[in-house]
Design an enzyme around this catalytic site. Sequence first.
Site, mmCIF file in Angstrom:
data_model
loop_
_atom_site.group_PDB
_atom_site.id
_atom_site.type_symbol
_atom_site.label_atom_id
_atom_site.label_comp_id
_atom_site.label_asym_id
_atom_site.label_seq_id
_atom_site.Cartn_x
_atom_site.Cartn_y
_atom_site.Cartn_z
ATOM 1 N N VAL A 11 9.263 13.824 2.196
ATOM 2 C CA VAL A 11 9.787 14.403 0.792
ATOM 3 C C VAL A 11 9.573 15.943 0.843
ATOM 4 O O VAL A 11 10.532 16.622 0.803
ATOM 5 C CB VAL A 11 9.069 13.893 -0.408
ATOM 6 C CG1 VAL A 11 9.641 14.483 -1.741
ATOM 7 C CG2 VAL A 11 9.021 12.351 -0.378
ATOM 8 N N LYS A 35 -0.921 19.833 11.704
ATOM 9 C CA LYS A 35 0.635 19.673 11.239
ATOM 10 C C LYS A 35 1.274 20.982 11.150
ATOM 11 O O LYS A 35 2.419 21.091 11.493
ATOM 12 C CB LYS A 35 0.671 18.981 9.888
ATOM 13 C CG LYS A 35 1.501 17.515 9.968
ATOM 14 C CD LYS A 35 1.270 17.118 8.260
ATOM 15 C CE LYS A 35 2.187 15.784 8.406
ATOM 16 N NZ LYS A 35 2.135 15.374 7.075
ATOM 17 N N THR A 86 1.765 9.059 -2.861
ATOM 18 C CA THR A 86 1.106 8.300 -3.836
ATOM 19 C C THR A 86 1.215 6.691 -3.367
ATOM 20 O O THR A 86 1.632 5.929 -3.872
ATOM 21 C CB THR A 86 2.215 8.346 -5.312
ATOM 22 O OG1 THR A 86 3.419 7.932 -4.938
ATOM 23 C CG2 THR A 86 2.076 9.619 -5.769
ATOM 24 N N LEU A 153 15.676 10.310 -1.429
ATOM 25 C CA LEU A 153 16.065 10.481 -0.109
ATOM 26 C C LEU A 153 15.770 9.198 0.685
ATOM 27 O O LEU A 153 14.818 8.586 0.355
ATOM 28 C CB LEU A 153 15.227 11.528 0.725
ATOM 29 C CG LEU A 153 15.363 13.147 -0.040
ATOM 30 C CD1 LEU A 153 14.482 13.936 0.573
ATOM 31 C CD2 LEU A 153 16.862 13.587 -0.225
ATOM 32 N N ARG A 154 16.555 8.764 1.507
ATOM 33 C CA ARG A 154 16.353 7.634 2.377
ATOM 34 C C ARG A 154 15.923 8.008 3.822
ATOM 35 O O ARG A 154 16.476 9.093 4.305
ATOM 36 C CB ARG A 154 17.543 6.672 2.761
ATOM 37 C CG ARG A 154 18.103 5.850 1.513
ATOM 38 C CD ARG A 154 19.523 5.566 1.671
ATOM 39 N NE ARG A 154 20.497 6.663 1.854
ATOM 40 C CZ ARG A 154 21.689 6.527 2.275
ATOM 41 N NH1 ARG A 154 22.258 5.284 2.603
ATOM 42 N NH2 ARG A 154 22.400 7.592 2.430
ATOM 43 N N PHE A 252 23.839 -1.823 -0.571
ATOM 44 C CA PHE A 252 22.587 -2.874 -0.675
ATOM 45 C C PHE A 252 22.951 -4.240 -0.994
ATOM 46 O O PHE A 252 22.092 -4.835 -1.782
ATOM 47 C CB PHE A 252 21.609 -2.080 -1.704
ATOM 48 C CG PHE A 252 20.963 -0.744 -1.254
ATOM 49 C CD1 PHE A 252 21.751 0.355 -0.656
ATOM 50 C CD2 PHE A 252 19.677 -0.960 -0.937
ATOM 51 C CE1 PHE A 252 20.879 1.428 -0.063
ATOM 52 C CE2 PHE A 252 18.864 0.217 -0.099
ATOM 53 C CZ PHE A 252 19.659 1.254 0.361
ATOM 54 N N CYS A 263 8.492 2.832 0.491
ATOM 55 C CA CYS A 263 8.928 3.103 -0.928
ATOM 56 C C CYS A 263 9.076 1.565 -1.788
ATOM 57 O O CYS A 263 8.176 1.315 -2.667
ATOM 58 C CB CYS A 263 10.327 3.644 -1.054
ATOM 59 S SG CYS A 263 9.962 5.386 -0.410
ATOM 60 N N LYS A 324 13.732 -0.069 9.551
ATOM 61 C CA LYS A 324 15.234 0.106 9.515
ATOM 62 C C LYS A 324 15.495 1.013 10.400
ATOM 63 O O LYS A 324 14.519 1.645 11.161
ATOM 64 C CB LYS A 324 15.528 0.479 8.161
ATOM 65 C CG LYS A 324 15.194 2.102 7.461
ATOM 66 C CD LYS A 324 15.833 2.513 6.480
ATOM 67 C CE LYS A 324 15.972 3.988 6.242
ATOM 68 N NZ LYS A 324 16.584 4.331 4.952
ATOM 69 N N ARG A 331 5.774 1.495 8.300
ATOM 70 C CA ARG A 331 5.183 1.044 7.160
ATOM 71 C C ARG A 331 5.776 -0.236 6.386
ATOM 72 O O ARG A 331 6.889 -0.235 6.057
ATOM 73 C CB ARG A 331 5.056 2.003 6.116
ATOM 74 C CG ARG A 331 3.908 3.034 6.392
ATOM 75 C CD ARG A 331 3.679 4.129 5.719
ATOM 76 N NE ARG A 331 4.813 5.045 5.826
ATOM 77 C CZ ARG A 331 5.084 6.397 5.252
ATOM 78 N NH1 ARG A 331 4.078 6.488 4.021
ATOM 79 N NH2 ARG A 331 5.883 7.191 5.368
HETATM 80 C C1 UGA Z 1 14.553 3.900 -0.419
HETATM 81 C C2 UGA Z 1 15.625 4.484 -1.528
HETATM 82 O O1 UGA Z 1 16.750 4.025 -0.917
HETATM 83 C C3 UGA Z 1 15.721 6.030 -1.535
HETATM 84 O O2 UGA Z 1 16.815 6.251 -2.778
HETATM 85 C C4 UGA Z 1 14.364 6.608 -2.331
HETATM 86 O O3 UGA Z 1 14.250 7.796 -2.416
HETATM 87 C C5 UGA Z 1 13.202 6.062 -1.152
HETATM 88 O O4 UGA Z 1 13.301 4.646 -1.040
HETATM 89 C C6 UGA Z 1 11.889 6.673 -1.794
HETATM 90 O O5 UGA Z 1 11.506 6.260 -2.702
HETATM 91 O O6 UGA Z 1 11.592 7.460 -1.222
HETATM 92 P P1 UGA Z 1 14.074 4.054 2.262
HETATM 93 O O7 UGA Z 1 12.777 3.357 1.846
HETATM 94 O O8 UGA Z 1 13.937 5.325 3.032
HETATM 95 O O9 UGA Z 1 14.781 4.623 0.857
HETATM 96 O O10 UGA Z 1 15.072 3.288 2.837
HETATM 97 P P2 UGA Z 1 16.227 2.213 2.428
HETATM 98 O O11 UGA Z 1 17.598 2.733 2.978
HETATM 99 O O12 UGA Z 1 16.538 2.512 0.898
HETATM 100 O O13 UGA Z 1 15.848 0.754 2.956
HETATM 101 C C7 UGA Z 1 14.877 -0.002 2.358
HETATM 102 C C8 UGA Z 1 14.648 -1.480 2.832
HETATM 103 O O14 UGA Z 1 15.901 -1.933 2.452
HETATM 104 C C9 UGA Z 1 14.794 -1.457 4.391
HETATM 105 O O15 UGA Z 1 13.878 -2.433 4.975
HETATM 106 C C10 UGA Z 1 16.172 -1.707 4.620
HETATM 107 O O16 UGA Z 1 16.321 -2.641 5.865
HETATM 108 C C11 UGA Z 1 16.356 -2.767 3.535
HETATM 109 N N1 UGA Z 1 17.862 -2.859 2.990
HETATM 110 C C12 UGA Z 1 18.760 -1.754 2.580
HETATM 111 C C13 UGA Z 1 18.296 -4.148 3.404
HETATM 112 O O17 UGA Z 1 17.826 -5.233 3.897
HETATM 113 N N2 UGA Z 1 19.578 -4.280 2.909
HETATM 114 C C14 UGA Z 1 20.469 -3.549 2.437
HETATM 115 O O18 UGA Z 1 21.669 -3.896 2.134
HETATM 116 C C15 UGA Z 1 19.928 -2.295 2.258
#
Ligand code: UGA
Length: 432
Positions: A11, A35, A86, A153-154, A252, A263, A324, A331
Amino acid sequence: MKLCMIGTGYVGLVSGTCFADLGNNVICVDKDPNKITQLMNGKIPIYEPGLEELVNKNFKNKRLNFSIDLKKSIKDSDIIFICVGTPTKKGGSSADLSQIYGVAKEISTSINKFKIIITKSTVPVTTGDEIEKILSKKNKKNKFSVVSNPEFLREGEAVRDFNFPDRIVIGSNDKKSNRILKSLYSPLISKGAQYLNTSRRAAELIKYASNAFLATKITFINEIANLCEKTGINTEDISIGMGLDKRIGGRFLRAGPAYGGSCFPKDTKAIISTADKFKTNLSVIKSVIKSNENRSSLLLNRVYEILNKKVKNKKITFLGVTFKANTDDMRDSSSLTMIPKLSKKGALIKYFDPTGFKKELSKIKNVSYVNSVKKSIEGADLVIIHTEWNDFKSINFKNLVRGKKFIIYDMRNIYSPTKIRGQGFKYYSVGR
Ligand code: UGA
C-alpha cells in the site's frame, strides 16, 4: 504537496511512488533500515510489475525519498498516510491494530503545524475515532484532521489500479481536508475516477464491504461450478450469462481454487469480528468464509479421484504456487493447504513458479522447486495448473515432453478441454 507514507509494504510503497509520479514530494518511511537501504539502492522488496522503474525514476528526480526517521518525516509533511499492516490477531479473527495505534502515538508527538492524518491501511470501523482520541491527548483539535481513504489496489495490478481507479473514497466531514484531498487526487479525477466523500466510518466500512462482496462473488461462482461439474455444464457459460446482466457484472466470476492473498481471508474475518462487536450477524459472509475454507479439500478430493485414490509415490507437479499471478505473495495461497496434504499422502511434488523458490514450502517432505516448466513436468503423473501466470497459458505440452502422457488438472480453466484432450492428455478443469 508534501506527503509522508508510513510503511513501505504494497500500500505505502505503491501509493507513495505513484503520488510522487503525479508531481508530489513524497517521503516513504519504514522502521526496517534494511528495507530503506534497499530502496535507496533501487531494490524493490516486493514483486510488483512496473513499480521498480517508477521508484527509480522518481527517486532520481528527487520527488521520492526514503527514511527511517519517522518524527522528522512527519514534521516535514502536510499529509500523513498510515500504511502499516493490519494482520489478523494471533489466535483470533479481528484485525491487529497495534501498528496503527503505535504510529498514531508517534504522530501525536510530532505535530508542528496542521496535518491531515489518513488511514490507507484497511482498518475496522471506528479506528479513525480511536486515532483522533490518541492525537487529541497531545494536540489541539484544529491542528489535525483524521481521514479514512481506503486503497483498492490489487497485487500484481497495483500501479495500474492506482492510476486508473474506479473510485476515490474520502471519509471525512472536515471541509479543509476534503478540499486539499480533492486537489491531491485531481489528476485521477480528471481521468474519470469517481470521487466519493462520505463520513469517516462509512469509508472504513466501504473497504471491508467491498472486499467481502468480491469474496462472496468468487465463492458463489465456485459453488455454482461444483454444480456444473455434476450436471455437465460449462461454468464459463454461466459466468458470461450472469455477467451480461449489468446489475451483476462479469468480473470476479472466474471459478478456481480457494481465494487467498493478504486481503480477502483477513478482511472477511475482521468484518465479522467488527459486526460481532456491534451485535450484528453477518451470516452471508460467515458462509463465504466456511465455503472458501472447504474449497481446498474439495479440490483435493478431485485430485484423489483423478488418481484413482492412489496418491502414494505419484509424481505431482504444481505450475504456480502463489495465490494469483503477477505476485510473489504466498499469503493464504491454496497451494499451502494442498501441497502439505498431498505430501502427507506420499506424493512426490515438484513445483515451478515464475517468482522462484518459496521458503514456505521448503520444510515439507518430498517437495522440491525446479527452475523451468519443462523440468517440472518431466516424468510427472499429474500436472496441476494452480496459478494463472501468462507463462502457463500457451505451453505446448505435447512437444515439451515427448512420449509420456500425464494427466492435467487445470484449476484456472486456462486451456480448451477439447484441444488438450485432442493431443491425447487426460484433462480436468473447474466447473466444466
Ligand atoms: C484485493 C481486492 O481486489 C483489491 O481491490 C483490494 O484493494 C485488495 O484486495 C486489498 O484489500 O488490499 P488482491 O488480494 O491483491 O486484491 O487480489 P485479487 O485480484 O482481488 O484476488 C484475490 C483472490 O481472488 C485470488 O486468490 C484470486 O485468484 C481470486 N479470484 C479473483 C478468483 O478466484 N476469481 C476471480 O474471478 C477473481
